[in-house]
Design an enzyme around this catalytic site. Structure first.
Site, PDB file in Angstrom:
ATOM      1  NE  ARG A  72     -26.603 -14.566 -14.440  1.00 19.78           N
ATOM      2  CZ  ARG A  72     -26.888 -15.824 -14.121  1.00 19.78           C
ATOM      3  NH1 ARG A  72     -26.028 -16.787 -14.421  1.00 19.78           N
ATOM      4  NH2 ARG A  72     -28.012 -16.118 -13.497  1.00 19.78           N
ATOM      5  CE  LYS A 112     -36.685 -31.129 -13.492  1.00 20.13           C
ATOM      6  NZ  LYS A 112     -35.455 -31.716 -12.889  1.00 20.13           N
ATOM      7  N   GLY A 157     -32.314 -15.551 -15.054  1.00 21.19           N
ATOM      8  CA  GLY A 157     -32.263 -16.884 -15.645  1.00 21.19           C
ATOM      9  C   GLY A 157     -32.833 -16.946 -17.048  1.00 21.19           C
ATOM     10  N   GLY A 167     -32.057 -17.741  -9.005  1.00 27.78           N
ATOM     11  CA  GLY A 167     -32.170 -18.535  -7.784  1.00 27.78           C
ATOM     12  C   GLY A 167     -32.167 -17.683  -6.532  1.00 27.78           C
TER      13      GLY A 167
END
Length: 404
Positions: free
Chosen positions: A39, A206, A359, A383
């Site tokens: 990043r 998840k 991510g 996200g």
């Protein structure tokens, strides 16, 4: 998207002018050591262009999730050091965000100089649900750069309505940075006039983190490959034993709905056919390859197995467009990194337009030593990318659009 961009700002001239840049410098740390500087490197081009043009560059960013007050664990000091190394010039770190240190450093900033403000989330107003609080902080950030401009270049935070992302765009003349524009351009290729076959690979822990994106993608994709921890909820929804594997029992009905919707729409939904079933969650856990439909009750799946790796690679071979978000297993443990590596290597070999969704997926590419230029694009905003693919509005982008 109609917004003013970095090139517009540079065209207006920035010599001697303050420019506040919102970057995404939220890097993973091991103590004070950056373990993945992706990043920071992604933020560098916009900062360098401005500095080279003689702007007085003031960078604001966050790191981690401090609780609205200073926390030495989340200082941006390691980032300032790495940014200095990459830029080839000192990047001074302010000891605060909008306090005396920040005011002194920005006031003394030379043309072409760069200052990094301390973690913006050390101020509770940044993430406040109260727009008045956020606007107050935005005004104080604006006061640091009199007569200046704002460049939004942290794509990883444009899905947040936060002071340094959203409100500050109404305080200063606002422009989209090169990174934000590049990310949006890529995402449009995943949603508008997509080249087919269009294959999406989803992993990670998840199902609940990706409910919206799965629902939306089922209306767009030709093939959906599911791996990682979330695969076990899909397998359980089909009635299979998953042992001690990660399971979100409260999502079973939702997942059954996805399976039915995929069948109804003719979307090929591909699940693992074998897994590495381990005795526990540990790097050195004893494990064996078992059928995905017959995981022993006392074991947990920590990676997709060899047959699944071949299956997934085959399902990617003819793709024209691929979006991948989420590892196939616990790639941090070498013994359970093979599935993630197999998917990544299949994308590197592919002639498709391939996008890695930021991510953990981006971290895996670098940790596994794969060539970053082997992919069409590696996103910096996991996200934000997912919310865009869900069809959600991104407040940080809307704020830019409203200024034009």
């Amino acid at each position: 998207m109609s917004v003013k961009n970095l090139d517009d700002l540079l065209g207006e001239g920035v010599q001697g002018r303050y420019v506040l840049v919102r970057s995404d410098l939220n890097v993973p740390l091991d103590g004070d050591r950056i373990t993945d500087d992706g990043r920071v490197r992604a933020a560098l081009p916009t900062i360098k262009k401005l500095a080279d043009a003689g702007a007085k560059v003031v960078v604001t960013a966050h790191l981690g999730r401090p609780k609205g007050e200073p926390d030495p664990k989340y200082t941006l000091a390691p980032v300032a050091k790495r940014l200095s190394e990459l830029l080839g010039a000192e990047v001074a770190l302010a000891g605060d965000l909008v306090g005396e240190s920040a005011k002194a450093l920005t006031a003394g900033l030379a043309d072409g100089g760069v200052v990094l403000l301390e973690n913006v989330r050390f101020d509770a107003r940044e993430t406040s649900k109260d727009a008045v609080d956020r606007s107050e902080l935005a005004a104080e950030l604006g006061a640091l750069v009199p007569g200046g401009a704002f460049v939004s270049d942290g794509f990883g935070v444009v899905h947040r309505k936060q002071a340094s992302v959203y409100e500050v765009a109404s305080v200063l003349p606002a422009y989209a940075g090169g990174l934000v524009l590049a990310e949006l351009d890529v995402l449009k290729k995943l949603t508008d006039d997509v080249q087919r076959p269009y294959v999406v690979v989803l992993g990670g822990a998840k199902v609940s983190d990706k409910l919206g994106v799965i629902a939306n993608l089922l209306t767009k994709v030709d093939r959906l490959l599911i791996g990682g921890g979330m695969a076990y909820t899909f397998l359980k929804a089909q009635g299979h034993e998953v042992g001690n594997s990660l399971l979100q029992a409260d999502q079973l009905d939702q997942v059954k709905g996805f399976l039915a919707e995929a069948e109804k729409r003719g979307v090929e939904l591909v699940l693992p056919v074998d897994v590495l079933a381990a005795t526990g969650f540990a790097a050195d856990a004893e494990h064996e390859v078992v059928a995905a439909t017959a995981i022993p009750a006392d074991r947990e799946g920590l990676d997709i197995g060899p047959e699944t790796r071949e299956l997934f690679a085959g399902k990617l071979a003819d793709a024209a467009t691929v979006f991948w978000n989420g590892p196939m297993g616990v790639f941090e443990f070498e013994a359970f990194s093979g599935g993630t590596r197999a998917v990544a290597e299949a994308l590197v070999k592919s002639d498709a337009f391939t996008v890695v969704g930021g991510g953990d997926s981006a971290a895996a590419v670098r940790q596994l030593g794969l060539p970053e230029d082997g992919f069409s694009h590696i996103s910096t905003g996991g996200g934000a990318s997912l919310e865009y693919l869900e069809g959600k509005e991104l407040p940080g982008v809307t704020a830019l659009e409203e200024k034009n």
